[in-house]
Design an enzyme around this catalytic site. Structure first.
Site, PDB file in Angstrom:
ATOM      1  CG  ASP A  52     100.210  74.802  36.581  1.00 23.90           C
ATOM      2  OD1 ASP A  52     100.388  73.836  37.443  1.00 23.90           O
ATOM      3  OD2 ASP A  52      99.546  75.468  36.058  1.00 23.90           O
ATOM      4  CG  ASP A  91      97.979  68.033  48.261  1.00 26.95           C
ATOM      5  OD1 ASP A  91      97.894  67.399  47.749  1.00 26.95           O
ATOM      6  OD2 ASP A  91      98.147  67.886  49.569  1.00 26.95           O
TER       7      ASP A  91
END
Length: 170
Positions: free
Chosen positions: A10, A34
């Site tokens: 991540d 985003d």
């Protein structure tokens, strides 16, 4: 040339000076990387985007904001080309990596984590997205010492690993 590594994980949890956001032109959050960055960074990221980029950013450009609540200090936002919408100029994708590294140099960032820009919902052909990332970063003259290409899936991680190994074998 920075040391480049592939990381499966991540991007919002990377302990680096700056994480790169594959943003949209509006700079107000969105989906994919985003959205994850805006969620993890909290409202400070959006406030900084609004203040610094009232008119957004053009495709291929980059700029920075705070990273808010993430471990990184900064987010370097760059707008990748949307292949699915007809933006197919590879120079724009290459520019994302170049401009992000230039911004990192302006910030004196020593470590940066990149996603594979435009490889998700923007549908850039995957193998070329990986090649553009690896080749552009590896041929840069940045002062950044460490670059991580963070892959969200095992398949993407494997593809980045293969591209890095092929680059080293040249």
């Amino acid at each position: 040339m920075p040391v480049i590594t592939a990381v499966l994980g991540d991007i919002t949890t990377q302990d680096v000076d700056a994480v790169v956001n594959a943003a949209n032109t509006g700079m107000r959050g969105g989906g994919g990387v985003d959205g994850a960055i805006h969620r993890a960074g909290g409202p400070a990221v959006l406030r900084d985007c609004i203040a610094r980029f009232p008119d957004g950013l053009a495709t291929g450009e980059a700029g920075w904001t705070t990273a808010g609540e993430m471990p990184a200090r900064w987010v370097i936002h760059t707008v990748g080309p949307n292949f699915a919408a007809g933006e197919r100029d590879r120079a724009l994708l290459v520019s994302c990596y170049r401009r992000a590294l230039e911004v990192a140099d302006e910030l004196d960032a020593r470590s940066v984590a990149f996603p594979l820009i435009s490889a998700g919902v923007y549908a850039w052909p995957f193998d070329d997205a990986v090649a553009a990332a690896v080749d552009t970063i590896a041929s840069s003259t940045t002062r950044v010492a460490e670059v991580r290409i963070v892959a969200f899936s095992p398949d993407a991680y494997d593809a980045v690993q293969r591209a890095l190994a092929a680059r080293r074998a040249r």
